[in-house]
Design a protein around this motif. Structure first.
Motif, PDB file in Angstrom:
ATOM      1  N   GLU A 236     -39.947  -3.507  12.613  1.00 55.85           N
ATOM      2  CA  GLU A 236     -40.400  -2.281  11.971  1.00 55.85           C
ATOM      3  C   GLU A 236     -40.981  -2.647  10.611  1.00 55.85           C
ATOM      4  O   GLU A 236     -40.350  -3.337   9.822  1.00 55.85           O
ATOM      5  CB  GLU A 236     -39.228  -1.320  11.800  1.00 55.85           C
ATOM      6  CG  GLU A 236     -39.616  -0.027  11.147  1.00 55.85           C
ATOM      7  CD  GLU A 236     -38.431   0.884  10.914  1.00 55.85           C
ATOM      8  OE1 GLU A 236     -38.630   2.099  10.978  1.00 55.85           O
ATOM      9  OE2 GLU A 236     -37.325   0.377  10.648  1.00 55.85           O
ATOM     10  N   ASP A 237     -42.174  -2.183  10.363  1.00 57.08           N
ATOM     11  CA  ASP A 237     -42.817  -2.395   9.067  1.00 57.08           C
ATOM     12  C   ASP A 237     -42.820  -1.057   8.341  1.00 57.08           C
ATOM     13  O   ASP A 237     -43.604  -0.169   8.655  1.00 57.08           O
ATOM     14  CB  ASP A 237     -44.237  -2.922   9.262  1.00 57.08           C
ATOM     15  CG  ASP A 237     -44.881  -3.347   7.956  1.00 57.08           C
ATOM     16  OD1 ASP A 237     -44.378  -2.943   6.880  1.00 57.08           O
ATOM     17  OD2 ASP A 237     -45.888  -4.067   8.006  1.00 57.08           O
ATOM     18  N   GLY A 238     -41.915  -0.917   7.395  1.00 56.15           N
ATOM     19  CA  GLY A 238     -41.729   0.342   6.690  1.00 56.15           C
ATOM     20  C   GLY A 238     -42.950   0.817   5.925  1.00 56.15           C
ATOM     21  O   GLY A 238     -43.071   2.009   5.644  1.00 56.15           O
TER      22      GLY A 238
ATOM     23  N   PHE B 299     -32.047  -1.353  18.502  1.00 57.18           N
ATOM     24  CA  PHE B 299     -33.464  -1.070  18.690  1.00 57.18           C
ATOM     25  C   PHE B 299     -34.287  -1.612  17.525  1.00 57.18           C
ATOM     26  O   PHE B 299     -35.291  -2.293  17.732  1.00 57.18           O
ATOM     27  CB  PHE B 299     -33.742   0.433  18.848  1.00 57.18           C
ATOM     28  CG  PHE B 299     -35.217   0.693  18.962  1.00 57.18           C
ATOM     29  CD1 PHE B 299     -35.882   0.449  20.147  1.00 57.18           C
ATOM     30  CD2 PHE B 299     -35.959   1.087  17.866  1.00 57.18           C
ATOM     31  CE1 PHE B 299     -37.261   0.607  20.241  1.00 57.18           C
ATOM     32  CE2 PHE B 299     -37.327   1.256  17.940  1.00 57.18           C
ATOM     33  CZ  PHE B 299     -37.988   1.021  19.133  1.00 57.18           C
ATOM     34  N   PHE B 300     -33.890  -1.310  16.314  1.00 61.65           N
ATOM     35  CA  PHE B 300     -34.707  -1.681  15.163  1.00 61.65           C
ATOM     36  C   PHE B 300     -34.578  -3.152  14.765  1.00 61.65           C
ATOM     37  O   PHE B 300     -35.437  -3.674  14.055  1.00 61.65           O
ATOM     38  CB  PHE B 300     -34.403  -0.775  13.969  1.00 61.65           C
ATOM     39  CG  PHE B 300     -34.993   0.592  14.138  1.00 61.65           C
ATOM     40  CD1 PHE B 300     -36.356   0.793  14.053  1.00 61.65           C
ATOM     41  CD2 PHE B 300     -34.186   1.670  14.424  1.00 61.65           C
ATOM     42  CE1 PHE B 300     -36.917   2.050  14.222  1.00 61.65           C
ATOM     43  CE2 PHE B 300     -34.726   2.940  14.600  1.00 61.65           C
ATOM     44  CZ  PHE B 300     -36.096   3.129  14.496  1.00 61.65           C
TER      45      PHE B 300
ATOM     46  N   ALA C 181     -44.928   2.342  13.006  1.00 59.87           N
ATOM     47  CA  ALA C 181     -44.314   1.352  12.127  1.00 59.87           C
ATOM     48  C   ALA C 181     -43.883   0.095  12.875  1.00 59.87           C
ATOM     49  O   ALA C 181     -43.457  -0.868  12.266  1.00 59.87           O
ATOM     50  CB  ALA C 181     -43.115   1.976  11.405  1.00 59.87           C
ATOM     51  N   ILE C 182     -43.998   0.106  14.194  1.00 58.57           N
ATOM     52  CA  ILE C 182     -43.585  -1.043  15.002  1.00 58.57           C
ATOM     53  C   ILE C 182     -44.728  -2.055  15.062  1.00 58.57           C
ATOM     54  O   ILE C 182     -45.853  -1.720  15.410  1.00 58.57           O
ATOM     55  CB  ILE C 182     -43.192  -0.598  16.428  1.00 58.57           C
ATOM     56  CG1 ILE C 182     -42.028   0.391  16.402  1.00 58.57           C
ATOM     57  CG2 ILE C 182     -42.868  -1.807  17.305  1.00 58.57           C
ATOM     58  CD1 ILE C 182     -40.737  -0.154  15.858  1.00 58.57           C
TER      59      ILE C 182
ATOM     60  N   LEU D 225     -39.688   4.865  22.443  1.00 60.81           N
ATOM     61  CA  LEU D 225     -38.297   4.638  22.051  1.00 60.81           C
ATOM     62  C   LEU D 225     -38.141   4.682  20.531  1.00 60.81           C
ATOM     63  O   LEU D 225     -37.124   5.168  20.029  1.00 60.81           O
ATOM     64  CB  LEU D 225     -37.797   3.298  22.592  1.00 60.81           C
ATOM     65  CG  LEU D 225     -37.597   3.212  24.099  1.00 60.81           C
ATOM     66  CD1 LEU D 225     -37.208   1.788  24.494  1.00 60.81           C
ATOM     67  CD2 LEU D 225     -36.571   4.201  24.592  1.00 60.81           C
ATOM     68  N   SER D 226     -39.149   4.200  19.821  1.00 58.06           N
ATOM     69  CA  SER D 226     -39.046   4.201  18.353  1.00 58.06           C
ATOM     70  C   SER D 226     -38.936   5.622  17.822  1.00 58.06           C
ATOM     71  O   SER D 226     -38.213   5.882  16.856  1.00 58.06           O
ATOM     72  CB  SER D 226     -40.218   3.467  17.712  1.00 58.06           C
ATOM     73  OG  SER D 226     -41.393   4.224  17.755  1.00 58.06           O
ATOM     74  N   LYS D 227     -39.617   6.555  18.449  1.00 54.50           N
ATOM     75  CA  LYS D 227     -39.539   7.954  18.017  1.00 54.50           C
ATOM     76  C   LYS D 227     -38.136   8.513  18.251  1.00 54.50           C
ATOM     77  O   LYS D 227     -37.590   9.221  17.403  1.00 54.50           O
ATOM     78  CB  LYS D 227     -40.596   8.783  18.732  1.00 54.50           C
ATOM     79  CG  LYS D 227     -42.002   8.412  18.291  1.00 54.50           C
ATOM     80  CD  LYS D 227     -43.056   9.107  19.090  1.00 54.50           C
ATOM     81  CE  LYS D 227     -44.428   8.611  18.622  1.00 54.50           C
ATOM     82  NZ  LYS D 227     -45.487   8.904  19.531  1.00 54.50           N
TER      83      LYS D 227
END
Length: 166
Positions: free
Chosen positions: A108-110, A98-99, A119-120, A137-139
């Motif tokens: 992903e931008d931290g 995913f990441f 962050a996506i 999905l990121s969550k």
């Protein structure tokens, strides 16, 4: 990690994967490349092809992990070693897929993780349904990443110290 903790982690991981699988299946069953690129933008064709490919791969990895976790939880005697191996695989196949998608449609931008913003970051601006799915999905996968962080390095180190190949 104690067997009861590993078993609980398997149960929560399986539940989260089930939620992610349902979202991806619904999306993939309801949307085609033509629907996503309804404006016939040639620059977006490759973007959506890559996005759909990555989503299909993630769905398959998640379904396989879901089944393996089910096997681990259904066994009459809980096998901690097998369960930990499956949790390691969830981290390294599902979470990493995913990441770090192969086609890099998003990343992903931290720097945004601490601001409360998403962050996506997408390579190209997608339609709303693609953005919404990815954020949902990121969550789920962020929670899995936090829950399974142990399996990123400590599990491998432990196995190597025991003389096992991983």
């Amino acid at each position: 990690m104690s067997a009861s903790n590993v078993k609980n982690l398997c149960e929560t991981t399986r539940t989260k994967l089930s939620e992610a699988i349902a979202k991806m299946e619904t999306f993939l069953n309801e949307h085609s490349l033509q629907q996503l690129n309804s404006e016939n933008d040639p620059a977006m064709v490759d973007f959506y092809k890559g996005y759909l490919t990555d989503t299909r791969h993630l769905l398959v990895f998640s379904e396989v992990a879901y089944e393996k976790l089910g096997v681990a939880l259904r066994r009459p005697n809980f096998n901690q070693d097998y369960s930990e191996k499956v949790l390691y695989e969830v981290y390294h196949t599902c979470v990493n897929s995913f990441f770090y998608p192969k086609n890099e449609c998003y990343s992903e931008d931290g720097r945004y993780a601490y601001t409360g913003q998403d962050a996506i970051r997408f390579r190209k601006k997608p339609i709303r349904v693609v953005r919404d799915l990815t954020i949902e999905l990121s969550k789920i996968f962020e929670t899995l990443r936090e829950d399974l962080a142990y399996y990123e390095t400590d599990y491998i180190t432990q196995k190597r110290m025991q003389g096992e190949k991983v």
